[in-house]
Design an enzyme around this catalytic site. Structure first.
Site, PDB file in Angstrom:
ATOM      1  CB  CYS A   9       0.485  18.751  50.478  1.00  0.00           C
ATOM      2  SG  CYS A   9      -0.129  18.030  48.943  1.00  0.00           S
ATOM      3  CG  ASN A  12       2.025  14.363  45.335  1.00  0.00           C
ATOM      4  OD1 ASN A  12       2.422  13.509  44.564  1.00  0.00           O
ATOM      5  ND2 ASN A  12       2.585  15.547  45.398  1.00  0.00           N
ATOM      6  CG  ASP A 126      -6.064  20.873  51.400  1.00  0.00           C
ATOM      7  OD1 ASP A 126      -6.026  21.183  50.185  1.00  0.00           O
ATOM      8  OD2 ASP A 126      -6.256  19.716  51.793  1.00  0.00           O
TER       9      ASP A 126
END
Length: 162
Positions: A9, A12, A126
């Site tokens: 991602c 992290n 996210d």
């Protein structure tokens, strides 16, 4: 031969450590712990050496998953040692494919939600700027994709054994 999977991602600390923890549990439950190695990293290095976000840890622990983690940045030099690089959203997919030293390495990069046949949007949003419910939703998406990912990895492990 060990099959190596790395979830990636942005930093992290949220999505990729969550995905790695969930998938590691799936691998262990399936009896593949000796055959599959699971790790994670971020496209950026802002949090290298830090643990996961406290909300990631809370969600993982509340659902019975291991929360141990140390953040690190993904390195292009890792590609030859990895069998599968799992991106959590399109921006990670593009960045990782750009970093890949060869077309073969670029082909190792896949979106996590591509393994969930019920997924519409293939990005895992996210949760960093959201609340606890965003981390719960992230976990649900990760768990939903893990079954299909496990089936694909199991098939690859069996092919390597032949």
């Amino acid at each position: 031969m060990t099959y190596r999977v790395c979830f990636v991602c942005t930093g992290n600390i949220c999505r990729s450590p969550m995905a790695a923890s969930v998938f590691r549990a799936q691998v262990e439950k399936a009896g593949l712990a000796g055959a599959v190695e699971v790790e994670s990293a971020g496209t950026g290095g802002w949090y290298e050496g830090d643990g996961a976000d406290r909300r990631t840890i809370a969600v993982l622990e509340n659902h019975g998953y291991d929360s141990g983690h140390t953040a690190r940045r993904f390195r292009a030099s890792w590609f030859p040692a990895l069998d599968l690089v799992v991106a959590l959203d399109e921006s990670h997919l593009r960045e990782l494919r750009r970093l890949a030293p060869t077309p073969r390495d670029a082909a190792k990069v896949r979106l996590l939600r591509s393994y969930d046949p019920a997924a519409g949007d293939l990005d895992v949003p996210d949760p960093y700027y959201g609340g606890a419910e965003d981390f719960e939703e992230c976990l649900e998406m990760v768990e939903a994709a893990s079954e299909g990912l496990l089936a694909a990895v199991r098939e690859s492990v069996e092919e390597q054994a032949v």
